[in-house]
Scaffold this motif. Structure first.
Motif, PDB file in Angstrom:
ATOM      1  N   MET A   1     -23.501  -9.623   7.853  1.00  7.65           N
ATOM      2  CA  MET A   1     -22.610  -9.511   7.319  1.00  7.65           C
ATOM      3  C   MET A   1     -21.889  -9.796   6.729  1.00  7.65           C
ATOM      4  O   MET A   1     -22.489 -11.483   7.009  1.00  7.65           O
ATOM      5  N   ASP A   2     -21.668 -10.528   5.181  1.00  2.00           N
ATOM      6  CA  ASP A   2     -21.850 -11.526   4.486  1.00  2.00           C
ATOM      7  C   ASP A   2     -20.525 -10.792   3.785  1.00  2.00           C
ATOM      8  O   ASP A   2     -20.154 -10.674   3.232  1.00  2.00           O
ATOM      9  N   ARG A   3     -19.839 -12.739   3.771  1.00  2.00           N
ATOM     10  CA  ARG A   3     -18.225 -12.537   3.129  1.00  2.00           C
ATOM     11  C   ARG A   3     -18.713 -13.053   1.849  1.00  2.00           C
ATOM     12  O   ARG A   3     -19.030 -14.384   1.421  1.00  2.00           O
ATOM     13  N   ILE A   4     -18.120 -12.126   0.239  1.00  2.00           N
ATOM     14  CA  ILE A   4     -18.663 -12.887  -0.946  1.00  2.00           C
ATOM     15  C   ILE A   4     -16.975 -13.014  -1.423  1.00  2.00           C
ATOM     16  O   ILE A   4     -16.251 -12.271  -1.180  1.00  2.00           O
ATOM     17  N   ALA A   5     -16.350 -14.044  -1.753  1.00  2.00           N
ATOM     18  CA  ALA A   5     -15.387 -14.630  -2.074  1.00  2.00           C
ATOM     19  C   ALA A   5     -14.972 -13.800  -3.871  1.00  2.00           C
ATOM     20  O   ALA A   5     -15.892 -15.031  -4.075  1.00  2.00           O
ATOM     21  N   LEU A   6     -14.346 -13.161  -4.518  1.00  2.00           N
ATOM     22  CA  LEU A   6     -14.254 -12.991  -5.317  1.00  2.00           C
ATOM     23  C   LEU A   6     -13.744 -14.151  -6.609  1.00  2.00           C
ATOM     24  O   LEU A   6     -12.035 -13.012  -5.487  1.00  2.00           O
ATOM     25  N   SER A   7     -13.149 -14.141  -7.338  1.00  2.00           N
ATOM     26  CA  SER A   7     -11.844 -14.200  -8.430  1.00  2.00           C
ATOM     27  C   SER A   7     -10.532 -13.542  -8.306  1.00  2.00           C
ATOM     28  O   SER A   7     -11.058 -13.098  -8.181  1.00  2.00           O
ATOM     29  N   ASN A   8      -9.554 -14.500  -7.944  1.00  2.00           N
ATOM     30  CA  ASN A   8      -8.428 -13.271  -7.835  1.00  2.00           C
ATOM     31  C   ASN A   8      -7.438 -15.080  -8.760  1.00  2.00           C
ATOM     32  O   ASN A   8      -6.772 -15.858  -8.185  1.00  2.00           O
TER      33      ASN A   8
ATOM     34  N   THR B   1     -14.268  -4.175  -2.980  1.00  2.00           N
ATOM     35  CA  THR B   1     -15.517  -4.687  -4.289  1.00  2.00           C
ATOM     36  C   THR B   1     -14.417  -5.662  -5.279  1.00  2.00           C
ATOM     37  O   THR B   1     -15.852  -6.122  -6.131  1.00  2.00           O
ATOM     38  N   GLY B   2     -13.778  -6.347  -5.312  1.00  2.00           N
ATOM     39  CA  GLY B   2     -13.049  -7.015  -6.366  1.00  2.00           C
ATOM     40  C   GLY B   2     -12.605  -6.411  -7.098  1.00  2.00           C
ATOM     41  O   GLY B   2     -12.407  -4.660  -7.415  1.00  2.00           O
ATOM     42  N   ASP B   3     -12.034  -7.264  -8.264  1.00  2.00           N
ATOM     43  CA  ASP B   3     -11.610  -6.075  -9.319  1.00  2.00           C
ATOM     44  C   ASP B   3     -12.303  -6.152 -10.083  1.00  2.00           C
ATOM     45  O   ASP B   3     -13.485  -6.837 -10.550  1.00  2.00           O
ATOM     46  N   GLY B   4     -12.046  -5.324 -11.640  1.00  2.00           N
ATOM     47  CA  GLY B   4     -13.220  -4.770 -13.127  1.00  2.00           C
ATOM     48  C   GLY B   4     -13.314  -5.905 -14.057  1.00  2.00           C
ATOM     49  O   GLY B   4     -13.982  -5.140 -14.506  1.00  2.00           O
ATOM     50  N   MET B   5     -12.601  -6.930 -13.485  1.00  2.00           N
ATOM     51  CA  MET B   5     -13.162  -8.266 -14.711  1.00  2.00           C
ATOM     52  C   MET B   5     -14.211  -8.483 -15.243  1.00  2.00           C
ATOM     53  O   MET B   5     -15.075  -8.291 -13.641  1.00  2.00           O
TER      54      MET B   5
ATOM     55  N   SER C   1     -16.282 -11.539 -15.686  1.00  2.00           N
ATOM     56  CA  SER C   1     -16.274 -12.842 -14.807  1.00  2.00           C
ATOM     57  C   SER C   1     -16.511 -12.326 -13.402  1.00  2.00           C
ATOM     58  O   SER C   1     -17.320 -12.930 -12.869  1.00  2.00           O
ATOM     59  N   THR C   2     -15.554 -11.505 -12.412  1.00  2.00           N
ATOM     60  CA  THR C   2     -15.438 -11.100 -11.165  1.00  2.00           C
ATOM     61  C   THR C   2     -17.011 -10.290 -11.359  1.00  2.00           C
ATOM     62  O   THR C   2     -18.025 -10.283 -10.498  1.00  2.00           O
ATOM     63  N   ARG C   3     -17.621  -9.327 -12.026  1.00  2.00           N
ATOM     64  CA  ARG C   3     -18.530  -8.452 -12.124  1.00  2.00           C
ATOM     65  C   ARG C   3     -20.016  -9.555 -11.668  1.00  2.00           C
ATOM     66  O   ARG C   3     -20.568  -9.495 -11.115  1.00  2.00           O
ATOM     67  N   GLU C   4     -19.530 -10.381 -12.919  1.00  2.00           N
ATOM     68  CA  GLU C   4     -20.787 -11.082 -12.763  1.00  2.00           C
ATOM     69  C   GLU C   4     -21.069 -12.341 -11.483  1.00  2.00           C
ATOM     70  O   GLU C   4     -21.471 -12.637 -11.057  1.00  2.00           O
TER      71      GLU C   4
ATOM     72  N   ASP D   1       4.604  -4.810 -19.414  1.00  2.00           N
ATOM     73  CA  ASP D   1       3.162  -5.214 -20.023  1.00  2.00           C
ATOM     74  C   ASP D   1       2.282  -5.803 -18.778  1.00  2.00           C
ATOM     75  O   ASP D   1       0.886  -5.444 -19.129  1.00  2.00           O
ATOM     76  N   ARG D   2       2.604  -6.394 -17.404  1.00  2.00           N
ATOM     77  CA  ARG D   2       1.819  -6.682 -16.989  1.00  2.00           C
ATOM     78  C   ARG D   2       1.041  -5.767 -16.229  1.00  2.00           C
ATOM     79  O   ARG D   2       0.132  -6.194 -15.870  1.00  2.00           O
ATOM     80  N   MET D   3       2.047  -3.686 -16.104  1.00  2.00           N
ATOM     81  CA  MET D   3       1.461  -3.670 -15.265  1.00  2.00           C
ATOM     82  C   MET D   3       0.190  -3.218 -16.165  1.00  2.00           C
ATOM     83  O   MET D   3      -0.785  -2.374 -15.797  1.00  2.00           O
ATOM     84  N   ALA D   4      -0.091  -2.411 -17.582  1.00  2.00           N
ATOM     85  CA  ALA D   4      -0.813  -2.244 -18.044  1.00  2.00           C
ATOM     86  C   ALA D   4      -1.378  -3.066 -17.959  1.00  2.00           C
ATOM     87  O   ALA D   4      -2.536  -2.372 -18.663  1.00  2.00           O
ATOM     88  N   SER D   5      -1.560  -4.518 -17.890  1.00  2.00           N
ATOM     89  CA  SER D   5      -2.696  -4.697 -18.570  1.00  2.00           C
ATOM     90  C   SER D   5      -3.613  -5.025 -17.003  1.00  2.00           C
ATOM     91  O   SER D   5      -4.270  -5.769 -17.122  1.00  2.00           O
ATOM     92  N   ALA D   6      -3.191  -4.980 -15.566  1.00  2.00           N
ATOM     93  CA  ALA D   6      -3.900  -4.778 -14.190  1.00  2.00           C
ATOM     94  C   ALA D   6      -5.106  -4.198 -14.081  1.00  2.00           C
ATOM     95  O   ALA D   6      -5.563  -4.665 -13.493  1.00  2.00           O
ATOM     96  N   ASP D   7      -4.825  -2.989 -14.801  1.00  2.00           N
ATOM     97  CA  ASP D   7      -6.250  -2.402 -14.847  1.00  2.00           C
ATOM     98  C   ASP D   7      -7.176  -2.521 -15.748  1.00  2.00           C
ATOM     99  O   ASP D   7      -7.571  -2.407 -16.566  1.00  2.00           O
ATOM    100  N   THR D   8      -8.395  -3.216 -14.878  1.00  2.00           N
ATOM    101  CA  THR D   8      -9.396  -3.912 -15.019  1.00  2.00           C
ATOM    102  C   THR D   8     -10.254  -2.925 -14.833  1.00  2.00           C
ATOM    103  O   THR D   8     -11.540  -3.146 -15.059  1.00  2.00           O
TER     104      THR D   8
END
Length: 330
Positions: free
Chosen positions: A1-8, A31-35, A37-40, A126-133
């Motif tokens: 098992m590997d732990r992969i740290a993803l930016s947040n 899976t981390g978020d959908g940004m 940079s996270t996908r990369e 506004d914050r919640m509208a921008s949160a869905d990536t």
């Protein structure tokens, strides 16, 4: 098992995605978020292991929040992977419009009930509208508490830990002969997960979260792998610390009502947390409400319309400090 740290960028710290890739099946937890940079980052981590998203067979999600589910749809689109999530969160993860509309309606009702100022509501929207990536929505397979999934000679058992989210679930397993758990946001090493605001669908959110924490204490796992930051070597001790933290916060709520007299949830939140910005505009009054609701059912606080006051005799207890803590029944 590997732990992969993803930016947040959120205060909880880096997200964790967990990868099982040593056997016939390739399995992920979160899976981390959908940004982009996270996908990369995740694609690079896969490439380092000689993998691509197309290799993933199954994904297990701890709960519906976007920083844990954002790439599930994209990975499923490339691999056809099964995406598993608790039945309470499945409609949100699957993008069910009725479920999301009901969520937004309930949030709005709470904003009014809590006494949240209109200008703060606007900032929060506004914050919640921008949160869905998330760029793609997955098809999901629901699970429930106690379900067990086997792959490559190991098992993951679902441990439902509602509170922070209605469907929040941990996954219990055995690694190298040790009883361990993937705790998602039910147990974090630094911060205490928000209850009350993070998922307004949860009834009796604090009571349910305290029960979940007690379940972790009783399980006495050897180690927890959280949704954010580093592993937790004493999960039972950390869970007990958070239980104690909420008892202390209950005292602070009672003290606020004692000093201010009858007031609404937003006023209590301001006393506890000060001026709030960004997503904390939701989390502060949400957590205050969770405590007020819990204390009301315990008979310690009385609600009249949208205001709360101390029940008769409680002010005298506070003044005398007869009890070192206000015990929360759970």
């Amino acid at each position: 098992m590997d732990r992969i740290a993803l930016s947040n960028s959120a205060f909880e710290g880096d997200n964790n995605a967990y990868l099982f890739a040593d056997g016939r099946e390739t399995v992920m937890i979160d899976t981390g978020d959908g940004m982009a940079s996270t996908r990369e980052q995740l694609e690079a981590a896969f490439a380092d292991r000689g993998l691509t998203f197309a290799d993933v067979d199954r994904i297990f999600l701890t709960h519906w929040h976007g920083d844990h589910t954002g790439l599930a749809g994209a990975i499923q689109a490339e691999s056809g992977a099964e995406v598993h999530v608790h039945e309470a969160d499945a409609p949100l993860v699957a993008g069910d419009e009725d479920a999301w509309e009901a969520m937004f309606d309930r949030q709005q009702a709470y904003f009014e009930e809590w006494g949240m100022p209109e200008e703060k509501q606007a900032v929060l929207r506004d914050r919640m509208a921008s949160a869905d990536t998330a760029t793609e929505t997955p098809t999901v397979t629901p699970f429930e508490d106690g379900d067990t999934f086997s792959f490559d000679g190991g098992d993951l058992e679902v441990v439902h830990t509602s509170g922070h989210a209605a469907g929040l679930s941990m996954f219990e397993t055995t690694l190298d002969g040790r009883r361990e758990v993937f705790s998602g946001d039910a147990l974090l090493p630094v911060y205490t997960p928000n209850v009350g605001g993070a998922d307004v669908r949860v009834e009796k959110p604090l009571e349910k979260y305290l029960r979940a924490l007690q379940r972790i204490v009783d399980a006495d796992y050897d180690r927890a792998w959280p949704g954010h930051r580093d592993p937790i070597d004493d999960p039972a001790g950390r869970a007990q610390h958070i239980i104690d933290h909420h008892e202390e916060r209950a005292w602070r709520v009672l003290d606020a009502l004692d000093r201010k007299g009858p007031c609404d949830t937003w006023t209590v939140s301001a006393d506890l947390f000060g001026d709030l910005e960004s997503i904390h505009i939701l989390h502060g009054p949400g957590e205050s409400y969770a405590h007020l609701e819990h204390l009301e059912r315990a008979g310690t606080v009385v609600r009249e319309d949208d205001e709360y006051r101390l029940a008769d005799g409680v002010a005298e207890v506070i003044a005398s400090k007869e009890d070192e803590r206000w015990h929360l029944e759970y």
